[in-house]
Scaffold this active site. Sequence first.
Site, PDB file in Angstrom:
ATOM      1  N   ASP A 363       8.371  -5.712   6.641  1.00 47.30           N
ATOM      2  CA  ASP A 363       8.065  -6.788   7.588  1.00 47.30           C
ATOM      3  C   ASP A 363       9.284  -7.681   7.794  1.00 47.30           C
ATOM      4  O   ASP A 363       9.553  -8.157   8.895  1.00 47.30           O
ATOM      5  CB  ASP A 363       6.931  -7.682   7.037  1.00 47.30           C
ATOM      6  CG  ASP A 363       5.654  -6.924   6.709  1.00 47.30           C
ATOM      7  OD1 ASP A 363       5.752  -5.769   6.285  1.00 47.30           O
ATOM      8  OD2 ASP A 363       4.572  -7.510   6.853  1.00 47.30           O
ATOM      9  N   GLU A 489       0.177   4.078   8.398  1.00 50.07           N
ATOM     10  CA  GLU A 489      -0.298   4.440   7.059  1.00 50.07           C
ATOM     11  C   GLU A 489      -1.579   5.257   7.081  1.00 50.07           C
ATOM     12  O   GLU A 489      -2.143   5.544   6.035  1.00 50.07           O
ATOM     13  CB  GLU A 489      -0.479   3.173   6.219  1.00 50.07           C
ATOM     14  CG  GLU A 489       0.846   2.488   5.984  1.00 50.07           C
ATOM     15  CD  GLU A 489       0.711   1.209   5.173  1.00 50.07           C
ATOM     16  OE1 GLU A 489      -0.414   0.819   4.836  1.00 50.07           O
ATOM     17  OE2 GLU A 489       1.759   0.610   4.892  1.00 50.07           O
ATOM     18  N   LYS A 590      -2.901   3.758  12.545  1.00 50.11           N
ATOM     19  CA  LYS A 590      -3.180   2.398  12.075  1.00 50.11           C
ATOM     20  C   LYS A 590      -2.399   1.368  12.891  1.00 50.11           C
ATOM     21  O   LYS A 590      -2.896   0.311  13.253  1.00 50.11           O
ATOM     22  CB  LYS A 590      -2.803   2.284  10.600  1.00 50.11           C
ATOM     23  CG  LYS A 590      -3.079   0.917   9.999  1.00 50.11           C
ATOM     24  CD  LYS A 590      -2.662   0.856   8.540  1.00 50.11           C
ATOM     25  CE  LYS A 590      -2.988  -0.493   7.916  1.00 50.11           C
ATOM     26  NZ  LYS A 590      -2.412  -0.664   6.593  1.00 50.11           N
ATOM     27  N   GLN A 591      -1.127   1.663  13.132  1.00 47.43           N
ATOM     28  CA  GLN A 591      -0.256   0.680  13.776  1.00 47.43           C
ATOM     29  C   GLN A 591       0.867   1.409  14.499  1.00 47.43           C
ATOM     30  O   GLN A 591       1.168   2.559  14.168  1.00 47.43           O
ATOM     31  CB  GLN A 591       0.346  -0.246  12.723  1.00 47.43           C
ATOM     32  CG  GLN A 591       1.219   0.461  11.702  1.00 47.43           C
ATOM     33  CD  GLN A 591       1.381  -0.336  10.422  1.00 47.43           C
ATOM     34  OE1 GLN A 591       0.595  -0.178   9.495  1.00 47.43           O
ATOM     35  NE2 GLN A 591       2.385  -1.187  10.369  1.00 47.43           N
TER      36      GLN A 591
END
Length: 780
Positions: A363, A489, A590-591
Amino acid sequence: MIDHPAFTVEPWAVSEERLNLNVLAQSESVFALSNGHIGLRGNLDEGEPFGLPGTYLNGFYETRPLPYAEAGYGYPEDGQTVVNATNGKLIRLLVDDEPFDIRYGELLGHTRSLDLRDGVLRRHVRWRSPSGREVEITSTRLVSFVQRSVAAIRYEIKVCDDEPLRIVAQSELVANEPNAMKTRDPRAAAALEAPLEAEEQEVNNLRVVLVHRTHKSKLRMAAGMDHVVEKVDGIVAGAEAGHDLGRVWLTAELQPGKTLCFTKFLAYGWSSRRSLPSVRDQVDAAVSSAKRTGWDRLAEQQREYLDGFWEHADVEIDGDGELQQAVRFALFHTLQAGARAERRAIPAKGLTGPGYDGHAFWDTETFVLPLLTYTQPHAAADALRWRHATLGLALERAKTLELKGAAFPWRTIRGQECSAYWPAGTAGFHVNADIADAVIRYVRATDDEEFEATTGLELLVHTARLWRSLGHHDHEGRFHIDGVTGPDEYSAVADDNVYTNLMAEQNLRHAALVASKHVDHARALGVDDEEIAAWRDAASAIHIPYDERLRVHPQAEGFTHHRTFEFNGIQYPLLLHVPYFRLYSTQVVKQADLVLALYMRGNQFSAEQKARDFAYYEPITVRDSSLSACAQAVIAAEVGHLDLAYDYFGEAARMDLGDLMDNTRDGLHIASLAGSWIAAVAGFGGMRDFGGDLSFRPRLPNALSRLEFRVRYRNRSIRVRVRHKDVTYELVDGEPLEIVHYDETLTIDGPVTREWHVEDPGPEPKQPPGREPRHRRVRG
Ligand code: BGC
């Protein structure tokens, strides 16, 4: 979720007009104050009621054994968990004989406001005690950006009825506070009971210092407080201290209309190495210095610091007041997370809560550092120096994994790998290329040669070595990186993840480039021509899978051949409701993963590929991570879905003001907040910095009439003002700068205005059921 309107919409503050105990824990995160060094949750001054008490010191943690159902080679044995340190925010109050507690008596008014320009949290309470006495309490709290180990609270009690009133204020330091945290959510922290062991207490007039140590990590901390009390007739004061409690008390009989007003100065110090006297004296000195500075000057310094920040970082939006507020809130909290972190980590939650155990992830480099690089470059350099300071551990970790170079941890506080789950932990090797990417971006944006030749080069070389040993050439010479987990993930341990491969390619190429530029430094690291050639070979042979039939990029080899995911009757987040086997074996994301690659390595894809890839991944991306919306905003904007980009921009910025992930109580989502800057600047500003010139492809959704942002670039400060149909670039200071507007090269000296337009992208893609972003767009 926090129901609207929990906070009033205003441009430079986030305010609450009444206390809502149902969202107390969330508001403690929203109202948290920090400078990246110390962090105080927005707990009420009197300590109770609370959602989650929290006082955090960057890098102050306890170790705990990581439990495994089945052992495996190379699993980390110990985890690190951020400690709720000695609470210095507490000021308890006795009104006549009754404790001031808003759950009793009558709350006649309660407002709190986080002032984004003054950098303070203000609270105003009017309360009638159960026996009918009325008081007004005003407090202002700050965590100093200028004196990094200092916080201060200005506290004022006023008698509002017409009888004299006995007041006792107890200003405290409390260690080992009880914790209210119990949850089965893996994203929360492992709560630690009583992590601190008392070492020493010191009392001197109205000053108290408590020294503690953690049981296992053996870190030492001291918390100190001192007080300046405004003169009141007949006031009596004293101080005392025990193992886990320091207390200063002030008592007076106040006449009607009179006030008792004092300032509490707080300081913290901690160390893994220094002796008790050294840490204690450091805190003593910091309190003395804050006291000498005084409240007024501390508050002024805070304002000056923030004026400087906003001058270079503000993002202005016309047409959506709620978004304007959310973006400034986001910038403010990102600054709070990173401003004075200096050579310590910037955790995923900053210092606003215990979520994710206080760990830092990718991040930092991928989402937080872009904002800091272009607005507060020295803070970005410091964050990278922190990574560099953990290089020794990363080299060791690579050795354990039988790899070369450095393997930086997936999650950590101090540098050791703390992930207890291999597939979504250590296998997330992309963090190493993300660190390299942040180095490249920082050097490009600042021309900081000294950094490049030292810290930067070392990070690039050791991460390149990792990729070279992690990957392999096949019989046709193609370079593959197998068995890794990309950002998504819900797909783990996959071969040739496109994001990872493209980021590794950049890492390898830049290591070669920078090593060839700083030959002596590189030689000192053992780099020779052969190694440089091997990096170049791997980079130019990197394999990027492509599905010819669908004409899209699978996010990893074989991904588009997986079964489709059945969304019927599904509940989010999937990680709490669906077996991992199903997540891993189907096409559900997921993302942003491939979509993130479309942004981060945008010059490796054609415009047509971006549009097709984006359309393919939208309906299967569930955004169970807060890191997703901003990346989707950027690519939605780039391919021309401006309203969709706007919705995602809103989601990234409002992540915590709206508690959109339902876990703001555990701390703020700093990457998403920083990501809202990315959505604004890279999304609607269309800014890219791929080497060569800084380029812009601005655009705006219908709902916004103006977007204006500033960036620092190579010792210049520039301002970009996007309006409907045109954009103005302006040099605010520094030498003239060449930029690219769409395909035109411009030199900006004075203001330059150009038109922009966006082709119709065709129908907007759909999202998975129940995962449409909340609409902000103007309808019709
Ligand atoms: C995401 C990771 C992220 C972590 C911390 C997870 O849910 O999948 O990409 O690093 O949260 O924010």
